[in-house]
Design a protein around this motif. Structure first.
Motif, PDB file in Angstrom:
ATOM      1  N   ALA A 388     -14.949  -3.861  43.904  1.00 14.87           N
ATOM      2  CA  ALA A 388     -16.402  -3.718  43.776  1.00 14.87           C
ATOM      3  C   ALA A 388     -16.773  -2.234  43.812  1.00 14.87           C
ATOM      4  N   CYS A 389     -17.904  -1.897  43.218  1.00 15.93           N
ATOM      5  CA  CYS A 389     -18.304  -0.487  43.123  1.00 15.93           C
ATOM      6  C   CYS A 389     -19.750  -0.291  43.587  1.00 15.93           C
ATOM      7  N   ALA A 390     -20.023   0.931  44.005  1.00 20.01           N
ATOM      8  CA  ALA A 390     -21.393   1.300  44.351  1.00 20.01           C
ATOM      9  C   ALA A 390     -22.273   1.086  43.131  1.00 20.01           C
ATOM     10  N   GLY A 391     -23.533   0.728  43.376  1.00 17.31           N
ATOM     11  CA  GLY A 391     -24.461   0.510  42.275  1.00 17.31           C
ATOM     12  C   GLY A 391     -24.561  -0.961  41.893  1.00 17.31           C
ATOM     13  N   GLU A 392     -23.523  -1.735  42.243  1.00 15.24           N
ATOM     14  CA  GLU A 392     -23.567  -3.162  41.915  1.00 15.24           C
ATOM     15  C   GLU A 392     -24.415  -3.910  42.937  1.00 15.24           C
ATOM     16  N   ARG A 393     -24.699  -5.187  42.631  1.00  9.78           N
ATOM     17  CA  ARG A 393     -25.605  -5.936  43.497  1.00  9.78           C
ATOM     18  C   ARG A 393     -24.897  -6.486  44.720  1.00  9.78           C
ATOM     19  N   CYS A 394     -25.666  -6.555  45.803  1.00  9.98           N
ATOM     20  CA  CYS A 394     -25.190  -7.114  47.075  1.00  9.98           C
ATOM     21  C   CYS A 394     -24.913  -8.610  46.905  1.00  9.98           C
ATOM     22  N   PRO A 395     -23.826  -9.111  47.512  1.00 12.82           N
ATOM     23  CA  PRO A 395     -23.531 -10.544  47.382  1.00 12.82           C
ATOM     24  C   PRO A 395     -24.479 -11.424  48.216  1.00 12.82           C
ATOM     25  N   HIS A 396     -25.246 -10.811  49.133  1.00 14.97           N
ATOM     26  CA  HIS A 396     -26.088 -11.612  50.021  1.00 14.97           C
ATOM     27  C   HIS A 396     -27.576 -11.536  49.697  1.00 14.97           C
ATOM     28  N   CYS A 397     -27.992 -10.499  48.987  1.00 16.08           N
ATOM     29  CA  CYS A 397     -29.434 -10.367  48.760  1.00 16.08           C
ATOM     30  C   CYS A 397     -29.665  -9.653  47.433  1.00 16.08           C
TER      31      CYS A 397
END
Ligand code: ATP
Ligand code: MG
Length: 576
Positions: A388-397
């Motif tokens: 996973a990389c910075a800038g991608e969406r959070c898996p929880h919100c």
């Protein structure tokens, strides 16, 4: 302590061997000296800091019903063979043979030996739970010992092991340690973050690492900008929204891509983005080769991959090796036509939702385009494999992931029955049935924590110790011998009130004394000079903030005690 008696050989120059701040400053401040790669002597200033960190750790372990014991460092090979780790541990283990040719190791960790002890002494559910810990040297023959105390081959660890009758008990022990760790690192005055961590071969979502946030950290952390999700990149997952399928599904097409071998070359040649390609990598494992498919823009997360394939061996096979073993051409390898009976094929979950993809055609100079993964290479196992990389969406919100570097100072783990089953550590439950004990293990790198504290608290002149772990609390610096009698008096009065004082009674120039004081980094520096004294005052400098103050001689003790108490209280209340 009188500085004339102190064994703290400070250095003006930074030794060339040191790469990171904590290592440089500990050498320069006369805190440590190297005796072999990754093996250090802790000189008195360091020893005082380590003692203070250990004291905080002990208090918080005891508060959660931990009991301190001391396990042997020299451990017999048999118990490691029983658990199956004698071979798994590999070269990281320091091994030795005694005069009778019996094999031993120097403990890199202590699950085997403590489980054996508990197995022999615990009979019934009435003897549980137990939380047992020690603070002791650990030995790991790290491939790359470096960064001073950060990655030593001999280092100090607190390790606690919990023994419970059921999962609920383990959960309680785990939460107790989670609380304790939060208090410990807060009390040490550190900025830190608990993150989800890889639990390795043990599996499950059951481990957290405590990361001190610092540039020098070897770990990369991803954390959410709007909720409290945070994970080591080894473990982190993210959400990526994929473009909806184009209505038009085209037949797969073979396209000439002469001399276009890398993802970048193919992409610019076909005028597409790397996100539209799927790359095929081969890994060697204990169970033969596996083919791994990820988007061209993604990195394979080898920790995740290793957990999926199991075993100990995992390496990226070179294109030449693939050509030799599978006859596939360098630069044009792809998933179409790969036989799942011959090689296990794993694909990242993102690949499943891709459309009109470009892949290698397993033929020199050609790729396929308009590939539909589900249509054209259906026989793959979809699993989470990418980094996973910075800038991608959070898996929880709905938030986004940000990145930071961290130093792993502690890790907590639910072990379950891995060791109790392997070593036969059972208890009789209320019904008289024999059950395996449920275990957890919880480590803190004491010596690494000292280094991490410096990585967060320094300036160009030296260390800025947080009050709770500073080697001394007050540094008294008389400018010349004329002020020594007043300094001696303050030294007596402060010490009588329980303040830890270092008195610079050396016959040195003021510049030398101040330089050393900044380097050693004691939180309150009190300078006794002729000008101030004429007015009955001393000059005070707070090392953390750089702020200055003037105190009248009569209020030094009272003010110092007050400042120390409020500094300690600030981190203690933060810890609640
Ligand atoms: P790392 O991933 O940094 O190698 P680890 O996960 O192998 O560490 P653990 O087995 O979890 O380490 O050990 C518990 C703690 O001991 C770690 O959180 C860390 O603070 C400390 N530690 C581990 N290895 C070292 C080392 N070589 N030098 C100093 N401290 C260490
Ligand atoms: Mg760890």
């Amino acid at each position: 302590m009188r500085q004339s008696m102190l064994f703290a050989p400070t250095l003006r120059e930074t030794p060339a061997e040191a790469e990171i701040i904590s290592h440089k400053l500990m050498l320069r401040a006369g805190m440590i000296r190297k005796s072999a790669a990754g093996v250090y002597t802790y000189l008195p200033l360091a020893q005082r800091v380590l003692t203070k960190i250990s004291r905080i750790v002990r208090e918080e372990m005891d508060r959660e019903n931990g009991q301190e014991l001391a396990l042997p460092i020299v451990q017999p090979a048999e118990i490691w063979r029983e658990s199956g780790r004698w071979d798994v541990y590999g070269d990281e283990m320091f091994r030795l043979t005694d005069r009778h040719n019996r094999e031993f190791c120097l403990g890199p960790t202590h699950e085997e030996i403590i489980t054996t002890i508990v197995k022999n002494e615990v009979r019934s559910y009435r003897d549980l739970p137990l939380r047992l810990y020690q603070i002791q040297n650990k030995y790991r023959d790290e491939i790359r010992p470096r960064f001073g105390l950060m990655r030593g081959r001999e280092f100090i660890m607190k390790d606690l092991y919990s023994f419970d009758v059921d999962e609920a008990g383990l959960e309680e022990s785990y939460q107790a340690m989670y609380r304790a760790y939060n208090r410990i690192f807060s009390r040490c005055g550190l900025r830190f973050r608990p993150v989800e961590a890889d639990s390795g071969a043990i599996g499950g979502n059951s481990s957290q690492e405590f990361m001190v946030l610092a540039e020098a950290g070897e770990a990369l952390i991803l954390y959410c900008d709007s909720c409290n999700y945070a994970a080591n990149v080894e473990k982190a997952v993210s959400v990526i929204s994929q473009a909806a399928a184009d209505n038009e599904i085209k037949p797969m097409e073979r396209v000439a891509t002469p001399e276009q071998k890398t993802i970048d070359e193919v992409c610019s040649f076909l005028k597409i983005a790397p996100e539209q390609t799927v790359k095929t990598l081969f890994y060697g494992t204990d169970f033969g080769y596996v083919a791994v498919l990820v988007r061209g823009s993604d990195q394979v997360n080898e920790i995740k991959l290793g957990n999926i394939v199991g075993g100990n061996k995992l390496y990226l096979a070179s294109p030449e090796e693939i050509q030799e073993v599978f006859g596939l051409p360098v630069g044009y390898v792809g998933p179409i036509g790969l036989d799942p009976a011959k090689v296990r094929i794993l694909a990242d979950t993102l690949v499943e939702g891709m459309h009109q993809v470009v892949v290698g055609a397993n033929e020199v100079g050609f790729h396929y385009q308009y590939v539909e993964p589900q249509r054209d290479f259906p026989k793959v196992e979809y699993v989470d494999l990418r980094t996973a990389c910075a800038g991608e969406r959070c898996p929880h919100c709905q938030g986004h992931l940000l990145e930071a570097r961290g130093i792993e100072v502690g890790q907590i783990f639910k072990l379950g029955t891995k060791y109790s089953k392997a070593l036969g550590a059972n208890f009789l439950d209320e019904k008289g049935q024999s059950m395996p004990i449920i275990m957890g293990c919880y480590g803190i790198g004491i010596s690494r924590t000292m280094a991490a504290a410096i990585e967060q608290n320094y300036d160009e002149n030296g260390i800025k110790w947080p009050m709770a772990i500073a080697p001394y609390q007050v540094h008294l610096v008389p400018v010349s011998a004329d002020q020594l009698p007043v300094a001696e008096e303050l030294y007596r009065d402060l010490t009588a009130q329980g303040v830890e004082v270092l008195l610079d009674d050396r016959n040195e120039r003021p510049g030398v004394k101040f330089k050393d004081a900044d380097l050693i980094g004691i939180p309150i520096r009190i300078t006794i000079g002729p000008k101030g004294l004429a007015q009955g005052e001393v000059e005070v400098r707070f090392r953390q903030t750089g702020e200055d103050a003037r105190w009248s001689i009569g209020e030094v003790v009272q003010n110092a005690v007050k400042f120390i108490q409020s500094a300690l209280k600030a981190t203690e209340t933060q810890a609640l």
